[in-house]
Design an enzyme around this catalytic site. Structure first.
Site, PDB file in Angstrom:
ATOM      1  N   ASP A 356       0.763  -0.991   0.159  1.00 35.09           N
ATOM      2  CA  ASP A 356       0.068   0.053  -0.080  1.00 35.09           C
ATOM      3  C   ASP A 356       1.126   1.112  -0.066  1.00 35.09           C
ATOM      4  O   ASP A 356       1.957   1.184   0.446  1.00 35.09           O
ATOM      5  CB  ASP A 356      -0.749   0.235   1.335  1.00 35.09           C
ATOM      6  N   GLY A 510      -5.181   4.589  -3.737  1.00 40.98           N
ATOM      7  CA  GLY A 510      -6.349   5.132  -3.855  1.00 40.98           C
ATOM      8  C   GLY A 510      -6.031   6.810  -4.688  1.00 40.98           C
ATOM      9  O   GLY A 510      -6.945   7.200  -5.001  1.00 40.98           O
ATOM     10  N   ASP A 556      -1.343  -0.864   6.036  1.00 35.52           N
ATOM     11  CA  ASP A 556      -1.266  -0.261   7.720  1.00 35.52           C
ATOM     12  C   ASP A 556      -2.128  -1.002   8.406  1.00 35.52           C
ATOM     13  O   ASP A 556      -2.329  -0.726   9.866  1.00 35.52           O
ATOM     14  CB  ASP A 556      -1.767   1.197   7.505  1.00 35.52           C
ATOM     15  N   ASP A 560      -6.551  -1.449   5.168  1.00 33.40           N
ATOM     16  CA  ASP A 560      -6.185  -2.606   4.145  1.00 33.40           C
ATOM     17  C   ASP A 560      -6.242  -3.963   4.752  1.00 33.40           C
ATOM     18  O   ASP A 560      -5.650  -5.090   4.242  1.00 33.40           O
ATOM     19  CB  ASP A 560      -4.506  -2.475   4.223  1.00 33.40           C
TER      20      ASP A 560
END
Length: 672
Positions: A356, A510, A556, A560
């Site tokens: 991520d 995102g 994190d 997620d």
């Protein structure tokens, strides 16, 4: 499950066939039994003959049985009790084999004393038990040392805390603390409970919890954790969690769970050890029958006892639990907390690591990443002006600008008449000038135009998805600042090291496509997924898996969680002290993505050690059992029971020593 695995799972020295016994208890039994065995050895006719000592008939017939029986009852007691426990549980294993061996040796010795056998066996029995106790003492000490991480974590807490009540300071046991209490932590002292700083600012050494070597600054409103050390200034802390609710207690639970968790290799070892019991009993019975048929009653007993002793699956029982104990305690000291042992094992098979972006590869906070001036001059003055205007604001972007100015040129100048312009920016007077900072809406309101000298740089910033703020001095645009989420310096090393090991690295975020592409290009990432909603991240993990990849997801642990659960290995990074992350198999307490490389190295190294130990343990028994049965006796190669005990203990020590080599593994990333 064999007895020894249970022994390795529990507290050091406990469990399996040795409930209630510790390494210290075996040490004590060893020394007492050794003292009792000396008269048995000293008055053994066989040993006296070997050493050329005179015969002492009349004494030796009484001394050897008396002291030999004492050795059997005292030194052999843990094995006899453990065998009863194993048999009651219908899981005969290594302790049952030992008990069977020493019982056969004792009965044969007693029968010899009564004249039923013409074989002198007391010294063999005494030596056998002493060597068995020595092997168990060393083995249990090794397991206890491997579990030292739990004890070390417990010792991080101070015995007392200084609680503030009505302005007075009172020393109280930490068990007396309750949420809401305020405690004083002096320089050099340990924080007694989880809480938040009320007053003061200090650098706090959190290395014992997160593995990060550099102290971190903690001030009012920020969280501090039990067991960490305040280095340079006193803090007043309001307690939020005590006892089992603290982060330290959570870490202890994770380490204990990981050390007791089973692995595929352990299942294999358990089956092999259980099978070995029946093999040993069968070979022992066959050995006795063959040698008895040959008319060698003494040899039949000696060979049978040797088979039972030498086939004890100590090495098999210790092969996996000790590796698990050492690897998980080693990991805990480096801030790598293993929640699921199978996840750590799967890590060695991973071929794609999916990170991520925000908060993992980047810091997850605004930072000034570029300064440009309209007149081409240096950007320090422009940044200082912007910081002066933004200083009264609490907005994250404002704090980033002030922090950048302080890094470059100390404190920004003073400003007066601060005014927020909602949706547009802020303005204030700096000296004789009116200075405003804001985005395109600010320029529209002020009817200010962007100088051509800034156009090229602004296009570059837009291409990488950075936010742009303009600095306007007395109605004219003097320059611009680029604000973006800054890439962690450690992220480059993490990606490079994963590439060196042949793994693909992907990123999911995102953010807009141009932001994702810019970060991916900067870090050398192989594939980037952009504009992904949090609830859709797990579908991208599934897509990678459908394409044939074994995926480790690094995030994190909050947004997620579904993706972490979907991945073959879920790694929660930057969790700090939040160890209650249910979706991840591995938790990295620090925010350093290089810890992922450490997890991979730990997975590979611990699996290698498991296989090496299993190969040694199985191979040793494959060679030793036929020798113990006397297949080479016709050519003069014979293993007495005491030598069998030495070889069995030596095999266990080899496995333990090999597992200890894991301690050379370096999981903490190199400081940059």
């Amino acid at each position: 499950m064999n007895a020894h695995h249970e022994h390795a799972k529990g507290a050091p020295g406990g469990g399996g066939g040795h409930e209630g016994h510790s390494a210290a208890a075996f040490r004590r039994r060893f020394w007492v039994s050794l003292a009792l065995a000396i008269p048995v050895l000293g008055f053994s006719p066989m040993l006296r003959e070997w050493l050329g000592l005179p015969d002492v008939s009349g004494v030796q017939e009484a001394v050897a049985p008396l002291f030999g029986t004492l050795v059997f009852l005292y030194g052999g007691w843990p094995f006899l009790v453990g065998a009863v426990s194993e048999l009651r549980g219908r899981r005969p294993g290594m302790v049952t084999l030992i008990a069977l061996a020493i019982t056969v040796a004792f009965l044969a010795s007693a029968a010899s004393t009564l004249g039923l056998f013409d074989v002198e066996f007391w010294w063999e029995l005494a030596a056998l038990i002493v060597i068995m106790l020595l092997g168990h003492w060393l083995e249990m000490r090794a397991v206890g040392q491997a579990r030292g991480a739990l004890q070390a974590l417990a010792e991080l807490l101070p015995d007392e805390a200084e609680r503030l009540r009505d302005g007075d300071v009172e020393a109280v046991p930490i068990a007396a603390l309750e949420p809401g209490d305020v405690v004083l932590v002096r320089p050099g002292g340990r924080v007694p409970a989880d809480g938040r700083v009320l007053e003061g600012a200090a650098d706090v050494d959190e290395s014992m919890v997160t593995g990060e070597s550099l102290p971190v600054s903690r001030g009012p409103g920020e969280r501090v954790v039990a067991g960490t050390v305040v280095t340079d200034s006193a803090l007043r802390v309001r307690v939020e969690a005590v006892g089992e609710d603290t982060a330290l207690a959570g870490i202890q639970r994770l380490v204990a769970e990981a050390q007791s968790s089973r692995s595929r290799a352990q299942t294999l070892a358990d089956r092999a050890a259980a099978a070995l019991f029946y093999v040993a009993v069968g070979v022992g019975a066959l050995t006795f029958a063959v040698w008895a048929a040959l008319g060698e009653a003494g040899d039949a007993v000696a060979r049978t006892v040797t088979v039972l002793v030498i086939s004890c699956p100590h090495a098999l029982g210790l092969a996996i639990p000790l590796v698990i104990a050492i690897s998980t305690s080693l990991a805990a000291r480096a801030g790598v907390l293993v929640r699921d042992r199978l996840a750590l094992e799967r890590m060695r098979s991973v071929d794609t690591v999916l990170f991520d972006k925000t908060g993992t590869l980047t810091r997850g906070e605004h930072a000034v990443v570029g300064v440009a001036t309209a007149d081409g001059a240096g950007g320090d003055e422009l940044l200082a002006l912007a910081a002066a205007v933004e200083a009264p604001s609490e907005h994250p972007v404002a704090r980033a600008i002030v922090a950048a100015a302080r890094e470059r040129d100390g404190s920004p100048p003073a400003a007066e008449g601060f005014r927020a312009l909602p949706g547009r920016g802020v303005e204030a007077r700096v000296g004789a000038e009116r200075v405003a900072v804001g985005g395109p809406a600010l320029l529209a309101e002020l009817r200010a135009s962007v100088p051509d000298a800034l156009s090229t740089q602004l296009e570059r910033w837009r291409a990488r998805g950075a936010g742009i703020l303009y600095v306007v001095r007395d109605g004219r645009v003097a320059g611009a600042l680029a604000v973006a989420d800054r890439v962690r310096p450690e992220a480059r090393e993490a990606v490079a090291e994963l590439h060196e090991r042949g793994l693909r690295v992907a990123m999911i975020t995102g953010d807009a496509r141009q932001v994702a592409d810019a970060v991916a290009a900067e870090l050398g990432i192989d594939e980037a997924f952009a504009e992904v909603l949090p609830q859709d991240k797990d579908s991208h993990v599934a897509d990678l898996q459908r394409r044939g990849h074994v995926v480790a997801m690094v995030g994190d642990g909050v947004n997620d969680a579904p993706a972490l659960a979907r991945a073959d290995v879920g790694i929660a990074i930057g969790a700090g002290t939040d160890v209650a992350i249910q979706s991840a198999g591995v938790v990295l307490a620090s925010s350093d993505p290089r810890g992922v490389v450490g997890v991979l190295e730990l997975s590979l190294a611990s699996y290698r050690k498991m296989l090496q130990n299993l190969a040694w343990a199985v191979g040793y028994n494959g060679v030793a059992i036929p020798l113990a049965a006397g297949v080479l006796a016709p050519v003069g190669v014979v293993l007495p029971p005491a030598v069998g005990a030495i070889l069995m203990s030596a095999s266990t020590i080899v496995v333990a020593a090999n597992a200890q080599l894991l301690r050379r593994l370096r999981l903490l990333p190199r400081t940059t």
